[in-house]
Scaffold this motif. Structure first.
Motif, mmCIF file in Angstrom:
data_model
loop_
_atom_site.group_PDB
_atom_site.id
_atom_site.type_symbol
_atom_site.label_atom_id
_atom_site.label_comp_id
_atom_site.label_asym_id
_atom_site.label_seq_id
_atom_site.Cartn_x
_atom_site.Cartn_y
_atom_site.Cartn_z
ATOM 1 N N GLY A 173 75.953 24.646 -79.356
ATOM 2 C CA GLY A 173 75.411 24.564 -78.003
ATOM 3 C C GLY A 173 75.669 25.830 -77.211
ATOM 4 O O GLY A 173 74.785 26.333 -76.508
ATOM 5 N N ARG A 174 76.865 26.365 -77.337
ATOM 6 C CA ARG A 174 77.191 27.579 -76.596
ATOM 7 C C ARG A 174 76.400 28.786 -77.115
ATOM 8 O O ARG A 174 75.948 29.619 -76.327
ATOM 9 C CB ARG A 174 78.695 27.848 -76.687
ATOM 10 N N LEU A 233 75.851 32.142 -65.075
ATOM 11 C CA LEU A 233 75.417 31.048 -65.941
ATOM 12 C C LEU A 233 76.085 31.116 -67.310
ATOM 13 O O LEU A 233 76.367 30.085 -67.933
ATOM 14 C CB LEU A 233 73.895 31.087 -66.102
ATOM 15 N N LEU A 234 76.362 32.325 -67.769
ATOM 16 C CA LEU A 234 76.930 32.490 -69.107
ATOM 17 C C LEU A 234 78.369 31.991 -69.182
ATOM 18 O O LEU A 234 78.792 31.457 -70.220
ATOM 19 C CB LEU A 234 76.869 33.962 -69.515
ATOM 20 N N ILE A 235 79.135 32.166 -68.104
ATOM 21 C CA ILE A 235 80.530 31.732 -68.143
ATOM 22 C C ILE A 235 80.689 30.247 -67.823
ATOM 23 O O ILE A 235 81.807 29.720 -67.901
ATOM 24 C CB ILE A 235 81.401 32.555 -67.169
ATOM 25 N N ALA A 236 79.585 29.566 -67.486
ATOM 26 C CA ALA A 236 79.673 28.133 -67.190
ATOM 27 C C ALA A 236 80.258 27.343 -68.364
ATOM 28 O O ALA A 236 81.145 26.504 -68.158
ATOM 29 C CB ALA A 236 78.304 27.598 -66.788
ATOM 30 N N TYR A 247 84.117 27.312 -68.687
ATOM 31 C CA TYR A 247 84.862 26.436 -67.770
ATOM 32 C C TYR A 247 84.274 25.024 -67.746
ATOM 33 O O TYR A 247 84.289 24.353 -66.708
ATOM 34 C CB TYR A 247 84.858 27.050 -66.370
ATOM 35 N N ASP A 248 83.755 24.607 -68.905
ATOM 36 C CA ASP A 248 83.245 23.230 -69.057
ATOM 37 C C ASP A 248 82.231 22.883 -67.971
ATOM 38 O O ASP A 248 82.303 21.812 -67.346
ATOM 39 C CB ASP A 248 84.408 22.234 -69.046
ATOM 40 N N MET A 249 81.310 23.816 -67.744
ATOM 41 C CA MET A 249 80.200 23.637 -66.807
ATOM 42 C C MET A 249 80.692 23.314 -65.390
ATOM 43 O O MET A 249 80.098 22.519 -64.660
ATOM 44 C CB MET A 249 79.250 22.538 -67.302
#
Length: 740
Positions: A312-313, A398-401, A404-406
């Motif tokens: 997913g990532r 958006l990429l680092i979301a 940090y578990d969205m």
């Protein structure tokens, strides 16, 4: 300063070697490379556990053992077993045949020497008797042969004897030692043999391990060299005993291995007991590797990679990368075609992602607000532009979301902090502006994070204070990182920021200081050209800061021969009076090439170097061309020999500097009333029109409207320079001079 200059030049060399790519192949290679790195960064430590802890993290809760368990501490036990195996004594056995083998080598060696040289000696005697036509005598094999020291073998015979002897040897003896040996008598040879056997016997009566051989050989050589013998004999004897000596004690691998196994088996396993209810990790403690092992043994930590999470990532990364690439391809073609800028964007994205992964290791909600997304936003704004910075900031947020578990709060604070940074440095004038941008980010984030905390109805005052403090630290961290990385990124990617241009415009720069001393006329000319270019560039919407900085450096090539240019002659002797027009034109033209070389040597930005190349375009050096036509009696004068090499101005800034250069020089040298505004404007328009007709401005992207604006800007500055001064009354003059 010299160290930094060398570092900048090395960075530029590295950039030219690895980053100056122009085709799509390298674009794809670098994109894939960064995509893989970012995907790996996002996918690290995605191993879900029953207790989500890793070594080095701080436990948020007390973790207690659900039952009593005793287990072997495998690491400690293995360590003790390794120590026992290493300290177990090795088993060595004596080989009684070694001494006999060594003595056999000695005896066979001397016997071989006697046999080989006797054979040659007999052949020599036989040959002498044949040449003298004497009666051949039978050779008695029992008869003693005369002393060999009286026989002189030829060099070829010596070499042949040595080769025959070496064929029988199974050890190495130097040729020079064999040469000195074959001419000795039997008694001398026998004496040397006995000495060798005696020395070796003394050594072989003792234990010699393979590890002792080096020391034994050194000792043997020392003993031999102390003997009362001729030097050549001592050298031979030392060479011989060093070559034949062997170890007489050998490691019994099987017995040693058994002894080690026994030592290891005798080590008692180290056991650890964890009782039910015992606290394994306390709240606030840093988790250690030992704690992790205990959790694994007790069954509270289960290993297993969540491939769905990883997939997913990676998929999210791929989609975001594709959208960002399509945006640059569709809407920012200048960025898309410049691989160095694309690599800079990718590098800053990667840095922020890696820093976010480092921060998450602390497992602290306050540290999460320290993600320095705004650092990339500020650097991209200063080095490339605000449009690129905005889309990149959105991409990073958006990429680092997933990291940090969205967490929506992290995404929002990262994006807004980036926007604040972009707005704060849109018109940066000095490095202090970047620090002020960090302070702006701190101020806004303090309120933003406080509002988000209140929105979550978190009434914990400590949590609120720590969260706001994290936002303040974020801004300070962003300012420090952006300010520190900026000069290195400028040199690495050959990008010129406004901060760099302001630094280059400082009169204390070494080149400008040198020009002020060595070519003051050129310096004064460059300053005025800088004023003209800056005003005109600002009026037409070009980069006024670049125009001013480039104008200051456009004539630095004149430093090589300042006295050949009218700026620096001050009414003295003109050296061109003693040179031909062709040579004079060549000297005048060369200041462009000299300026480029000096600029590259001093690490000036590529944009300024390009303007130095282009500021004369392909203009004709008309004065010397006309002079050549008048003085030359033949028709071999060609215009191309009197034109600058170009290229023509490729940017608006380069074209503006060309026009400002010729305008300043022409107006200064023209003899007319410079206080007349209309006269100056008409004269300047004529100069600009000439360059337009000569097609010197074709590649500069300047419109006719821009040219009209440039003329007005030039006239405004020139009339300010040459305006008529008011005549002071005599009484006022006396007061200013201190008179009565």
């Amino acid at each position: 300063m010299k160290i930094m200059k060398k570092l900048r030049l090395k960075i530029r060399g590295w950039r030219k070697k690895y980053l100056d790519f122009s085709n799509n192949t390298y674009k794809i290679i670098w994109a894939l490379f960064f995509f893989v790195l970012i995907s790996l960064s996002l996918s690290l430590d995605l191993i879900p556990n029953q207790v989500d802890l890793r070594a080095g993290q701080v436990s948020q809760n007390d973790i207690t053992a659900p039952r009593t368990i005793t287990f072997v501490n495998e690491e400690k036990t293995s360590e003790l077993q390794r120590e026992a195996a290493e300290t177990a004594p090795r088993v060595y056995e004596e080989d009684s045949t070694v001494k006999e083998e060594v003595f056999n080598k000695i005896n066979n060696f001397f016997e071989s020497i006697n046999q080989k040289r006797e054979s040659f000696y007999l052949n020599q005697i036989s040959q002498v008797e044949t040449d003298s036509n004497q009666e051949k005598k039978e050779t008695d094999s029992e008869k003693e042969i005369p002393a060999f020291e009286k026989i002189n073998f030829s060099e070829s015979e010596k070499n042949e004897i040595i080769n025959l002897i070496k064929k029988d040897l199974d050890f190495e003896i130097k040729d020079e030692n064999l040469v000195s040996l074959i001419v000795l008598s039997k008694s001398e040879l026998k004496d040397l043999k006995n000495k060798a056997i005696n020395i070796l016997e003394q050594k072989l009566d003792n234990r010699i391990l393979p590890s002792d051989l080096v020391a034994v050989r050194v000792d043997l050589r020392q003993q031999v060299m102390e003997m009362d013998l001729a030097r050549n004999k001592r050298l031979f004897l030392a060479d011989l005993v060093e070559s034949v000596i062997s170890a007489n004690m050998f490691l019994n691998q099987e017995a040693t291995a058994k002894r080690r196994e026994k030592a290891v088996s005798e080590v008692e396993p180290v056991k650890k007991t964890v009782r039910q209810g015992e606290i394994i990790v306390r709240k606030g403690d840093v988790v250690t590797e030992v704690d992790i092992k205990v959790l694994e043994k007790i069954g509270m930590k289960k290993s297993g990679i969540n491939y769905y999470n990883i997939a997913g990532r990676v998929l999210i990364s791929f989609i975001l990368f594709s959208v960002l690439g399509f945006y640059f391809y569709k809407y920012q073609r200048k960025i898309w075609t410049d691989n160095s800028k694309l690599i800079l964007i990718e590098l800053l994205i990667l840095i922020v992602v890696i820093l976010s992964k480092i921060l998450i290791l602390f497992q602290n909600p306050f540290v999460d607000y320290l993600v320095p997304t705004a650092m990339a936003s500020i650097l991209l704004t200063v080095l490339i532009g605000s449009e690129t910075a905005v889309i990149s900031t959105l991409f990073i947020s958006l990429l680092i979301a997933p990291v940090y578990d969205m967490n929506f709060n992290i995404v929002l604070t990262s994006f807004l902090a980036g926007l604040i940074g972009i707005f704060s440095v849109t018109k940066v004038k000095e490095r202090g502006d970047i620090i002020r941008a960090g302070l702006n980010i701190s101020f806004i984030l303090a309120f933003l994070i406080g509002g988000l905390s209140l929105l979550q109805q978190n009434q914990n005052l400590t949590y609120l204070i720590w969260s706001i403090g994290a936002g303040i630290v974020n801004g300070l961290l962003v300012g420090i990182l952006a300010n520190g990385l900026l000069p290195y990124l400028e040199d690495l990617f050959d990008l010129t920021s406004s901060v760099k241009l302001l630094e280059l415009s400082n009169p204390s720069q070494p080149i400008l200081k040198r020009m002020l001393v060595e070519a003051p006329g050129t310096y004064h000319h460059s300053v005025i050209v800088g004023n003209l270019a800056e005003t005109a560039a600002e009026d037409v919407g070009a980069n006024s800061l670049l125009a001013r900085a480039a104008a200051y450096y456009h004539d630095i090539g004149k430093l090589k021969r300042p006295y050949f240019f009218s700026d620096n002659q001050f009414g003295g002797e003109n050296p061109h009076d003693k040179t031909s027009p062709n040579l004079s034109a060549l000297i005048i033209k060369s200041h462009v090439k000299d300026g480029v070389e000096l600029a590259e040597k001093n690490g000036l930005p590529a944009k300024i170097i390009d303007i130095i190349k282009q500021h004369h375009g392909t203009n004709l050096i008309s004065y010397f061309y006309q002079q050549a036509l008048q003085t030359n009696k033949h028709d071999d004068i060609e215009k191309k020999d009197f034109r600058y090499d170009g290229p023509k101005p490729q940017s608006r800034e380069a074209a503006i500097i060309m026009l400002a250069d010729i305008t300043e020089a022409a107006v200064r040298s023209k003899r007319f009333n410079k206080n007349n505004h209309d006269r100056i404007e008409g004269f300047v328009r004529g100069l600009v029109k000439d360059k337009l007709i000569e097609n010197q401005l074709d590649q500069s992207n300047l419109t006719l409207s821009d040219l009209d604006t440039i003329v007005k800007s030039f006239v405004k500055v020139l009339t300010g320079i040459y305006h008529q001064r008011v005549e002071y009354p005599e009484k006022l003059l006396q007061e200013m001079k201190g008179g009565n």
